[in-house]
Design an enzyme around this catalytic site. Structure first.
Site, mmCIF file in Angstrom:
data_model
loop_
_atom_site.group_PDB
_atom_site.id
_atom_site.type_symbol
_atom_site.label_atom_id
_atom_site.label_comp_id
_atom_site.label_asym_id
_atom_site.label_seq_id
_atom_site.Cartn_x
_atom_site.Cartn_y
_atom_site.Cartn_z
ATOM 1 N N ARG A 153 0.860 -1.191 0.000
ATOM 2 C CA ARG A 153 0.000 0.000 0.000
ATOM 3 C C ARG A 153 0.891 1.234 0.000
ATOM 4 O O ARG A 153 1.667 1.438 0.933
ATOM 5 C CB ARG A 153 -0.907 -0.023 1.239
ATOM 6 N N HIS A 164 -3.042 10.788 0.758
ATOM 7 C CA HIS A 164 -2.433 10.579 2.081
ATOM 8 C C HIS A 164 -1.723 11.877 2.469
ATOM 9 O O HIS A 164 -0.513 11.915 2.657
ATOM 10 C CB HIS A 164 -1.487 9.379 2.059
ATOM 11 N N GLU A 204 -7.226 8.393 6.681
ATOM 12 C CA GLU A 204 -7.480 9.039 7.972
ATOM 13 C C GLU A 204 -8.034 10.457 7.824
ATOM 14 O O GLU A 204 -7.393 11.447 8.216
ATOM 15 C CB GLU A 204 -6.205 9.038 8.825
ATOM 16 N N ASN A 214 -7.133 1.673 10.428
ATOM 17 C CA ASN A 214 -5.779 1.931 10.920
ATOM 18 C C ASN A 214 -5.859 1.925 12.443
ATOM 19 O O ASN A 214 -6.523 2.782 13.029
ATOM 20 C CB ASN A 214 -5.268 3.292 10.441
ATOM 21 N N TYR A 236 -3.746 1.649 16.119
ATOM 22 C CA TYR A 236 -2.463 1.694 16.823
ATOM 23 C C TYR A 236 -2.625 1.450 18.318
ATOM 24 O O TYR A 236 -1.790 0.814 18.941
ATOM 25 C CB TYR A 236 -1.781 3.049 16.595
ATOM 26 N N GLU A 271 -3.388 -0.171 8.334
ATOM 27 C CA GLU A 271 -2.192 0.239 9.097
ATOM 28 C C GLU A 271 -2.267 -0.345 10.492
ATOM 29 O O GLU A 271 -3.340 -0.365 11.112
ATOM 30 C CB GLU A 271 -2.099 1.768 9.245
HETATM 31 O O1 IFM Z 1 2.736 7.651 9.927
HETATM 32 C C1 IFM Z 1 1.368 7.686 10.154
HETATM 33 C C2 IFM Z 1 0.598 7.491 8.865
HETATM 34 O O2 IFM Z 1 0.961 8.405 7.885
HETATM 35 C C3 IFM Z 1 -0.872 7.638 9.121
HETATM 36 N N1 IFM Z 1 -1.291 6.776 10.198
HETATM 37 C C4 IFM Z 1 -0.533 6.784 11.410
HETATM 38 C C5 IFM Z 1 0.944 6.613 11.116
HETATM 39 C C6 IFM Z 1 1.744 6.649 12.432
HETATM 40 O O3 IFM Z 1 1.535 7.843 13.095
#
Ligand code: IFM
Length: 461
Positions: free
Chosen positions: A74, A118, A163, A291, A293, A360
């Site tokens: 990606r 992006h 995002e 995405n 985290y 992500e």
């Molecule tokens: O690096 C970023 C990415 O560009 C978008 N999502 C979160 C990642 C980590 O912060």
């Protein structure tokens, strides 16, 4: 049980974070060039001028992915390389670059997944208001048409916008990302325009290649409150959940925005939503990109925090609850269970979604080469293994997760944090631009080769 046979294993990057070559091939300035070149905006004045120099080294990066067995990649297209004026003429140097990249990926047996947007908006369009200007819906749809005409014959999967919450709130309200605006009216306008743009981009892609599969990538989280019996905290959680998790999904699936936010935004939203817009928001995307985290923790904001945040309790960014230790270099708590919980929740609340890709997931750790030149990023291995376990449990519960892209292939320009936050499974020496696959890359390679079944033994070792 576990990962289905046709599960797709990938890695992800984004143009401004890796390409460099910011003045090559007729590329125009993006908002991130402007922002990073403005003193005080990015950690130690770092910029994406050179980044990983992927623009010149993409063949080496593809070779690394091929050696690791990565099945899908990606990446994002830089709008200022393809249409430097934002609208109008195509720049063939930029188009040739992405054509070569896509062909080289296909030759290596790697499926390209292209993200249209992006975050590197052409500066010329920001000069006209950027995402706060409704015209952007038309500008980006035209750009989508060009991208589909040039690459849609070879790229099956497209992410429309990465995002949009960050585009909107980090870019137009908190001002910590480009374009660095701090204005609630503009943020609310951007919230609507990004949602509308997703639907219109999808229509534009399909008009050129009806077989294209596309979806939006949303940063989502599982919210935890310090005290489940505290009604104020639960209300605060519901606002945050509406703002981050529900806004785009309710828009595209139900043609509505969360009622608590509609009431809270009031006229500011009403004046940007035109007749017919709510119907246009509805789109049956082929997949949803998540995405993930970390979970988010909500504690009681102080009076000062509430006042500081535009007089509302919608954005108490400093009202952190009690997150568990440990955390990554970003300061984000490590909460793998939250990914399973989030996926199960999405499946329950929006059962219409039949295809989910984790577009992500990853962790920043600053491990560098040891005396033997090896990067033993064991903490990243733990993060990866625990989050993949979580995905696998969600799949066992019936959540239709079909793909996983580790963020990121390479250490890269982490936006306002510059180059010190390293997310890559491949180490990049930013002096020499040498690449070194880390321990996590080798582990991920084994995960891919065994379609996840090696996870059990990695966890035990
Ligand atoms: O690096 C970023 C990415 O560009 C978008 N999502 C979160 C990642 C980590 O912060």
């Amino acid at each position: 049980m576990g990962f289905p046979e046709d599960f797709s294993w990938g890695s992800a990057t984004a143009s401004y974070q890796i390409e460099g070559a910011y003045q090559d091939g007729g590329r125009s300035m993006s908002i991130w060039d402007t922002f990073s070149h403005t003193p005080g905006k990015v950690f130690q004045g770092h910029t994406g001028d050179v980044a990983c120099d992927h623009y010149h080294r993409y063949a080496e990066d593809i070779k690394i992915m091929k050696d690791l067995g990565i099945q899908s990649y990606r990446f994002s297209l830089a709008w200022p390389r393809i249409i430097p004026g934002g609208t109008g003429a195509r720049e063939m140097h930029g188009i040739d670059f992405y054509s070569r990249l896509i062909d080289a990926l296909l030759d290596a047996g790697i499926q390209p997944t292209a993200t249209l947007y992006h975050w590197d908006l052409p500066q010329v369009l920001q000069d006209k208001g950027g995402w706060a200007n409704r015209d952007i819906v038309g500008w980006i749809s035209d750009y989508a048409t060009v991208a589909a005409e040039e690459f849609g014959d070879r790229v099956a999967n497209w992410v429309t916008i990465n995002e949009p919450w960050c585009v909107t709130w980090l870019g137009y309200f908190f001002g910590v990302h480009a374009p660095g605006v701090k204005d609630l009216d503009q943020a609310i306008a951007s919230s609507h325009h990004t949602a509308l743009a997703h639907a219109e981009i999808t229509r534009a892609l399909r008009a050129v290649h009806p077989e294209i599969r596309s979806g939006i990538s949303l940063n989502m989280t599982s919210y935890r409150v310090d005290d489940e019996s505290n009604a104020e905290l639960l209300k605060l959680r519901d606002y945050q959940d509406a703002n981050l998790n529900r806004w785009y999904l309710d828009a595209q699936i139900k043609g509505e925005y969360p009622a608590n936010l509609v009431e809270f935004y009031g006229d500011k939203l009403a004046k940007v939503v035109k007749p017919g817009d709510m119907e246009k928001l509805v789109i049956d995307s082929e997949f949803l990109g998540i995405n993930y985290y970390s979970d988010s923790f909500i504690g009681t904001p102080t009076k000062e925090q509430v006042e500081k945040n535009a007089g509302s309790f919608l954005f108490p960014i400093n009202s952190d609850g009690t997150p568990p230790a440990p955390h990554t270099d970003m300061g984000w708590p490590i909460t793998p269970q939250g990914l399973e919980d989030l996926l199960v929740r999405i499946h329950k609340d929006w059962p219409e979604i039949e295809d989910i890709a984790i577009t992500e997931n990853g962790a920043a750790y600053d491990d560098g080469p040891d005396e033997n030149g090896q990067v033993n990023d064991e903490r990243r291995v733990d993060y990866l293994v625990n989050h993949l376990d979580s995905v696998s449990r969600a799949i066992d519960k019936g959540v239709p997760v079909k793909a996983y892209y580790y963020w990121s292939l390479l250490d890269n320009f982490e936006w306002a944090e510059g180059y010190v936050k390293r997310f890559g499974i491949v180490y990049v020496n930013f002096e020499t631009l040498q690449r070194i696959p880390k321990l996590s890359a080798n582990v991920y390679s084994k995960v891919i080769a065994t379609n996840g079944s090696v996870l059990e033994s990695v966890r035990k070792s």
